[in-house]
Design an enzyme around this catalytic site. Structure first.
Site, PDB file in Angstrom:
ATOM      1  CB  VAL A   1       8.123   1.743  -3.397  1.00  0.00           C
ATOM      2  CG1 VAL A   1       8.843   0.651  -4.199  1.00  0.00           C
ATOM      3  CG2 VAL A   1       8.994   2.993  -3.325  1.00  0.00           C
TER       4      VAL A   1
ATOM      5  CB  CYS B   1      16.343   6.293  -5.120  1.00  0.00           C
ATOM      6  SG  CYS B   1      16.388   7.355  -3.654  1.00  0.00           S
TER       7      CYS B   1
ATOM      8  CG  ASN C   1      12.259   9.658  -6.447  1.00  0.00           C
ATOM      9  OD1 ASN C   1      11.763  10.433  -7.260  1.00  0.00           O
ATOM     10  ND2 ASN C   1      11.731   9.490  -5.249  1.00  0.00           N
TER      11      ASN C   1
ATOM     12  CB  THR D   1      -0.940   0.027   1.219  1.00  0.00           C
ATOM     13  OG1 THR D   1      -0.152  -0.069   2.413  1.00  0.00           O
ATOM     14  CG2 THR D   1      -1.931  -1.124   1.166  1.00  0.00           C
ATOM     15  N   GLY D   2       2.154   1.141   0.109  1.00  0.00           N
ATOM     16  CA  GLY D   2       3.027   2.310   0.093  1.00  0.00           C
ATOM     17  C   GLY D   2       3.238   2.838  -1.318  1.00  0.00           C
TER      18      GLY D   2
ATOM     19  NE  ARG E   1       0.240   2.035  10.254  1.00  0.00           N
ATOM     20  CZ  ARG E   1       1.476   1.557  10.378  1.00  0.00           C
ATOM     21  NH1 ARG E   1       1.832   0.912  11.477  1.00  0.00           N
ATOM     22  NH2 ARG E   1       2.352   1.739   9.420  1.00  0.00           N
ATOM     23  CB  SER E   2      -2.092  -1.261   5.002  1.00  0.00           C
ATOM     24  OG  SER E   2      -1.501  -0.007   5.277  1.00  0.00           O
TER      25      SER E   2
ATOM     26  NE  ARG F   1      19.541  -0.078  -0.264  1.00  0.00           N
ATOM     27  CZ  ARG F   1      18.933   1.081  -0.084  1.00  0.00           C
ATOM     28  NH1 ARG F   1      19.567   2.073   0.528  1.00  0.00           N
ATOM     29  NH2 ARG F   1      17.693   1.256  -0.511  1.00  0.00           N
TER      30      ARG F   1
ATOM     31  CG  HIS G   1      16.085  11.441  -6.196  1.00  0.00           C
ATOM     32  ND1 HIS G   1      15.039  12.117  -5.619  1.00  0.00           N
ATOM     33  CD2 HIS G   1      16.297  10.338  -5.402  1.00  0.00           C
ATOM     34  CE1 HIS G   1      14.627  11.469  -4.539  1.00  0.00           C
ATOM     35  NE2 HIS G   1      15.369  10.385  -4.395  1.00  0.00           N
TER      36      HIS G   1
END
Length: 328
Positions: free
Chosen positions: A15, A130, A309, A12-13, A40-41, A101, A236
């Protein structure tokens, strides 16, 4: 064509929703699609190819079902907890957070730059930051030909890099309302402050660019960065100053970069043509312009690099990694 079971964590975000759009645009071969998010979602309805899908709550049992690839974009804490659970059940995780990462066991992939590294995974693959993604796309070919000695990044990063909260702060600021996400007003302002400050004076965002560039290119390249949030909604922009060990011809450098898949040269200053954030929104390519020699050093060059981005800097790059996996 074989089809795959795909999960989106953080569906739901900003991205996560872009994952859905890019998967459809690129006609990714999906058999079953599972959408997951926090409590929450959970229960929200999202549409994919005309089909309404219910978002389920992410928990320790979410990956008991048959899932081939999970696309994560739900923050570092969620990734740290649930990515190993998913990987332990045979799911290949492609994670958008910074959680893994810099883990030596986790490949950090930009498909135009180091696609071969994807096969070094042990169940988890990391998507770079990004700004790092768009910057290394032109840098790889230049490093191979001229060997990069030093990189200086100066970024101009859109508020969508902070997700929906960053967009809300800009929109509210334009109405004269106080900031809720950023430490200061972003409307009509530039904030040299992205993520938390570290003991060395860098922000975490700056340190990400430094460390990730070294991991993707070469560990011995020297990198410094200043990352700035600007009042732009999407895309960006990065000023990249590069010093080479070898001499170069500016015309050849243009040709070198023009040969890179997914990179578009926009560099006709006589006609005011150069990459701009407003023109890259919604596109998957990286745009490079203002290509010129840096006459302050023996073998230096300046580039202006722009990309969306949320797409190339996040969702599209993640799905390109998934495409590398299914090609094999």
């Amino acid at each position: 064509m074989k089809k795959y079971n795909i999960a989106i964590v953080g569906a739901t975000g900003l991205v996560g929703q872009t994952f859905l759009q890019v998967l459809e645009e690129r006609d990714f071969p999906i058999k079953n699609l599972y959408l997951m998010a926090s409590s929450r979602s959970a229960g929200k309805i999202l549409n994919y190819r005309g089909q309404d899908l219910v978002v389920e709550e992410l928990n320790e049992n979410s990956f008991d079902k048959n899932i081939d690839i999970a696309l994560f974009s739900a923050g570092g804490d969620t990734s740290k907890k649930f990515s190993p659970i998913a990987a332990s059940k045979g799911v290949i995780v492609i994670d958008n957070s910074s959680a893994f990462r810099m883990d030596d066991e986790v490949p950090l992939i930009v498909p135009e730059v180091n696609p071969e590294a994807v096969w070094n995974h042990k169940g988890i693959i990391a998507n770079p930051n990004c700004s790092t993604i768009q910057s290394v796309v032109p840098l790889k070919v230049l490093d191979e030909k001229y060997k990069i000695k030093r990189i200086v990044y100066s970024t101009y990063q859109a508020v969508s890099g902070s997700g929906l909260a960053g967009i809300k702060d800009l929109e509210n600021g334009l109405k004269g309302l106080p900031a809720e996400n950023y430490p200061h007003q972003i409307a009509g302002n530039c904030l040299p402050h992205i993520d938390v400050f570290l003991d060395n004076g860098n922000t975490k965002e700056e340190q990400k660019m430094i460390d990730e560039t070294k991991k993707i290119l070469r560990k011995d390249v020297r990198v410094t960065a200043t990352c700035v949030r600007v009042p732009v909604l999407h895309s960006h922009s990065v000023s990249v100053n590069i010093e080479f060990e070898k001499e170069f011809d500016i015309k050849q450098v243009r040709e070198d970069m023009a040969s890179v898949k997914g990179l578009i040269i926009q560099d006709d200053v006589k006609n005011n043509i150069y990459p701009m954030a407003i023109n890259s929104k919604g596109k998957d390519e990286v745009f490079v312009g203002r290509i010129r020699r840096d006459e302050s050093v023996e073998s230096g060059i300046n580039l202006w690099v722009v990309a969306d981005n949320i797409r190339k800097g996040a969702a599209t790059n993640t799905i390109q990694i998934a495409e590398l996996l299914i090609e094999k």
